[in-house]
Design an enzyme around this catalytic site. Structure first.
Site, PDB file in Angstrom:
ATOM      1  N   LYS A 160       0.832  -1.206   0.000  1.00 19.11           N
ATOM      2  CA  LYS A 160       0.000   0.000   0.000  1.00 19.11           C
ATOM      3  C   LYS A 160       0.871   1.263   0.000  1.00 19.11           C
ATOM      4  O   LYS A 160       0.607   2.217  -0.724  1.00 19.11           O
ATOM      5  CB  LYS A 160      -0.901  -0.022   1.244  1.00 19.11           C
ATOM      6  CG  LYS A 160      -1.965   1.058   1.239  1.00 19.11           C
ATOM      7  CD  LYS A 160      -2.570   1.265   2.605  1.00 19.11           C
ATOM      8  CE  LYS A 160      -3.589   0.198   2.955  1.00 19.11           C
ATOM      9  NZ  LYS A 160      -4.164   0.448   4.295  1.00 19.11           N
ATOM     10  N   THR A 170     -11.651   5.240  16.477  1.00 19.14           N
ATOM     11  CA  THR A 170     -12.685   5.198  17.506  1.00 19.14           C
ATOM     12  C   THR A 170     -12.332   4.099  18.511  1.00 19.14           C
ATOM     13  O   THR A 170     -12.220   2.933  18.142  1.00 19.14           O
ATOM     14  CB  THR A 170     -14.056   4.917  16.858  1.00 19.14           C
ATOM     15  OG1 THR A 170     -14.279   5.929  15.890  1.00 19.14           O
ATOM     16  CG2 THR A 170     -15.168   4.933  17.885  1.00 19.14           C
ATOM     17  N   CYS A 193     -19.000   2.115  10.355  1.00 19.05           N
ATOM     18  CA  CYS A 193     -19.049   2.829  11.647  1.00 19.05           C
ATOM     19  C   CYS A 193     -20.307   2.586  12.455  1.00 19.05           C
ATOM     20  O   CYS A 193     -20.228   2.115  13.600  1.00 19.05           O
ATOM     21  CB  CYS A 193     -18.895   4.324  11.417  1.00 19.05           C
ATOM     22  SG  CYS A 193     -17.241   4.770  10.949  1.00 19.05           S
TER      23      CYS A 193
HETATM   24  C1  UDX Z   1     -20.857   7.692   9.712  1.00 21.09           C
HETATM   25  C2  UDX Z   1     -20.990   9.038  10.433  1.00 21.09           C
HETATM   26  O1  UDX Z   1     -21.907   9.882   9.717  1.00 21.09           O
HETATM   27  C3  UDX Z   1     -19.642   9.698  10.584  1.00 21.09           C
HETATM   28  O2  UDX Z   1     -19.776  10.900  11.318  1.00 21.09           O
HETATM   29  C4  UDX Z   1     -18.743   8.726  11.333  1.00 21.09           C
HETATM   30  O3  UDX Z   1     -17.488   9.258  11.569  1.00 21.09           O
HETATM   31  C5  UDX Z   1     -18.635   7.411  10.578  1.00 21.09           C
HETATM   32  O4  UDX Z   1     -19.958   6.881  10.401  1.00 21.09           O
HETATM   33  P1  UDX Z   1     -20.642   6.806   7.212  1.00 21.09           P
HETATM   34  O5  UDX Z   1     -20.544   5.444   7.784  1.00 21.09           O
HETATM   35  O6  UDX Z   1     -19.703   7.196   6.130  1.00 21.09           O
HETATM   36  O7  UDX Z   1     -20.431   7.912   8.367  1.00 21.09           O
HETATM   37  O8  UDX Z   1     -22.112   6.961   6.655  1.00 21.09           O
HETATM   38  P2  UDX Z   1     -23.390   7.917   6.783  1.00 21.09           P
HETATM   39  O9  UDX Z   1     -23.467   8.821   5.629  1.00 21.09           O
HETATM   40  O10 UDX Z   1     -23.469   8.539   8.113  1.00 21.09           O
HETATM   41  O11 UDX Z   1     -24.557   6.814   6.598  1.00 21.09           O
HETATM   42  C6  UDX Z   1     -24.591   5.636   7.385  1.00 21.09           C
HETATM   43  C7  UDX Z   1     -25.715   4.721   6.985  1.00 21.09           C
HETATM   44  O12 UDX Z   1     -26.956   5.269   7.372  1.00 21.09           O
HETATM   45  C8  UDX Z   1     -25.837   4.431   5.494  1.00 21.09           C
HETATM   46  O13 UDX Z   1     -26.080   3.052   5.307  1.00 21.09           O
HETATM   47  C9  UDX Z   1     -27.027   5.238   5.051  1.00 21.09           C
HETATM   48  O14 UDX Z   1     -27.698   4.662   3.947  1.00 21.09           O
HETATM   49  C10 UDX Z   1     -27.889   5.189   6.294  1.00 21.09           C
HETATM   50  N1  UDX Z   1     -28.808   6.326   6.418  1.00 21.09           N
HETATM   51  C11 UDX Z   1     -28.321   7.590   6.600  1.00 21.09           C
HETATM   52  C12 UDX Z   1     -30.183   6.112   6.383  1.00 21.09           C
HETATM   53  O15 UDX Z   1     -30.644   4.978   6.229  1.00 21.09           O
HETATM   54  N2  UDX Z   1     -31.022   7.182   6.537  1.00 21.09           N
HETATM   55  C13 UDX Z   1     -30.574   8.450   6.718  1.00 21.09           C
HETATM   56  O16 UDX Z   1     -31.404   9.364   6.856  1.00 21.09           O
HETATM   57  C14 UDX Z   1     -29.178   8.660   6.744  1.00 21.09           C
END
Ligand code: UDX
Length: 430
Positions: A40, A124, A261
């Site tokens: 990497k 985390t 996450c």
């Molecule tokens: C998340 C947090 O937002 C971020 O702050 C943290 O550091 C890491 O985890 P991420 O995992 O990239 O980020 O995704 P995010 O955009 O938050 O969406 C997470 C999941 O929730 C996705 O599967 C998305 O489809 C779902 N989601 C999100 C919903 O089902 N409904 C919503 O209204 C928003």
């Protein structure tokens, strides 16, 4: 007096580490990125980006003069006073976070010239870890190393924007001066800085993710009730979101949250509470609702198609959300395996994730384009709301499908338009 070291080190060049390193370079710092994966590091040294994140290759190229990639921990501690830790902390089988990679770094410290350093935790880690590591640092025969908790709030797909325009920067420290130095790295960013102690900073991260996950499971339950009473959850969410105390974000009902996450952090917080003897009831429900939500689509399909044996279902989107190739904990995985468990054939198309999907969704026929995926299908399920799916070629699809049924797992399509094209349409809670 602290040393003359100029650079900022980042250990662990996965998703968080690479985004953090590149953005720190964009802020004008000299960054040394270290990872044990030599392949990497070689790739990155040649300007190749091993992950999919919009804008990252361009930002890396722009800042390449300020970035060094190495496999040597020694280089990092030699040249950097502030060293970020961004190694991964995957869940163990008990749901606790696996800290072995963090401790691997710790165990290498006594052999290094660690005179005056600040270790900044980006990964985390369970609440309490920082205090444990601080105690371990004091015990180890290293020089003076301060410990800072500085959690990341990066969303995949918009991580660069999240770093450069954060809602807040959280810095948990014991030593004010060390905290000041880390805060100074971000001085070009306009964001409130929350200065606190280490466990509070760690908890802000978990509580934020758990709250967002709770919002999603809440609106998903509202959606499920909407289906029973003839209400439309998308308008319910709009109406709720106008209340400033609720806010409009994270109220999109769908087939559940996934990613690297939310599922991990919500489970870890449940365990953190459990380890203290506290039963976090609400989080149990958030997790369970999410698991069931991924499976609800199967019943919707059965309602329209009867038993799914020998039926062919196309999944549009496999990634856990748009603008990422990431399939970790994606709803598509559970859905595909439930459908195959019911005897259905499953085909899938994703604009980006197909090359990474073979292992995650074994048995699914992966297609290179949308029309090949829907050809001969009895139903299409929209799983990930990629922009490409906003304007589906409905007429062409109808001609080549076996049966015109669309289940919109993200309430992404215009129901009227889909129905006008001769399809049966069903969303989630509308
Ligand atoms: C998340 C947090 O937002 C971020 O702050 C943290 O550091 C890491 O985890 P991420 O995992 O990239 O980020 O995704 P995010 O955009 O938050 O969406 C997470 C999941 O929730 C996705 O599967 C998305 O489809 C779902 N989601 C999100 C919903 O089902 N409904 C919503 O209204 C928003």
């Amino acid at each position: 007096m602290r040393s003359e070291k100029k650079g900022v080190g980042v250990i662990g060049i996965g998703y968080v580490g690479l985004v953090t390193g590149t953005c720190l370079a964009e802020l004008g710092h000299h960054v040394i990125c270290m990872d044990i994966d030599a392949e990497k590091i070689a790739q990155l040294g040649e300007g190749e980006v091993p992950i999919y994140e919009p804008g990252l290759p361009e930002l890396l190229e722009k800042n390449q003069e300020r970035m060094i990639f190495t496999t040597s921990l020694e280089d990092v501690f030699e040249d950097c006073e502030i060293v970020y830790i961004a190694v991964d902390t995957p869940p163990t089988f008990t749901g606790d976070a696996d800290l072995s990679r963090v401790f691997q770094v710790m165990s290498a410290l006594p052999g290094l010239s660690t005179d005056d350093h600040i270790m900044v935790m980006k990964s985390t880690v369970p609440v309490g870890t920082g205090n444990k590591i601080s105690a371990e640092l004091a015990r180890l025969e290293t020089g003076n190393i301060d410990y800072i908790s500085n959690p990341e709030f990066l969303r995949e797909g918009s991580a660069l924007g999240d770093f450069m325009e954060p809602d807040r920067i959280v810095i948990g420290s014991r030593n004010q001066e060390a905290g000041d130095k880390v805060a100074a790295l971000y001085e070009k960013l306009e964001a409130p800085v929350v200065r606190t102690n280490i466990p509070t900073a760690e908890m802000i991260k978990y509580a934020s993710n758990a709250f967002l996950a709770t919002k999603i499971s809440f609106i998903n339950e509202i959606a499920n009730v909407c289906e029973e009473v003839g209400a439309d959850v998308t308008i319910v969410a709009d109406g709720m979101g106008l209340d400033k105390r609720i806010g409009p974000h994270f109220l999109n009902a769908g087939i559940g949250f996934g990613g690297s996450c939310f599922p991990k952090d919500v489970t870890a917080l449940k365990q953190i509470a459990g380890n203290t003897g506290y039963h976090f009831q609400l989080l149990n429900a958030v997790i369970e609702v999410n698991e069931l939500q991924k499976r609800r689509v199967v019943n919707k399909l059965r309602k329209h198609l009867g038993p799914l044996t020998d039926k062919t279902i196309a999944l549009l989107g496999l990634a856990f959300k748009p603008n990422t190739s990431d399939l970790r904990e994606a709803s598509s995985i559970v859905l595909a395996s439930r459908l195959m468990g019911d005897g259905a054939y499953v085909k899938a198309y994703d604009p980006v994730a197909i090359p990474y999907a073979a292992k995650a969704v074994r048995g699914v026929l992966l297609c290179d384009d949308l029309l090949s995926a829907v050809e001969g299908c009895d139903a299409v399920v929209l799983v990930t709301e990629w922009d490409e799916f906003a304007e589906l070629p409905l007429e062409k699809m109808k001609k080549i499908m076996n049966n015109p049924l669309i289940i919109d797992g993200r309430n992404f399509l215009d129901p009227q338009q889909v129905r006008a094209a001769g399809f049966t349409y069903e969303g989630i809670g509308r």
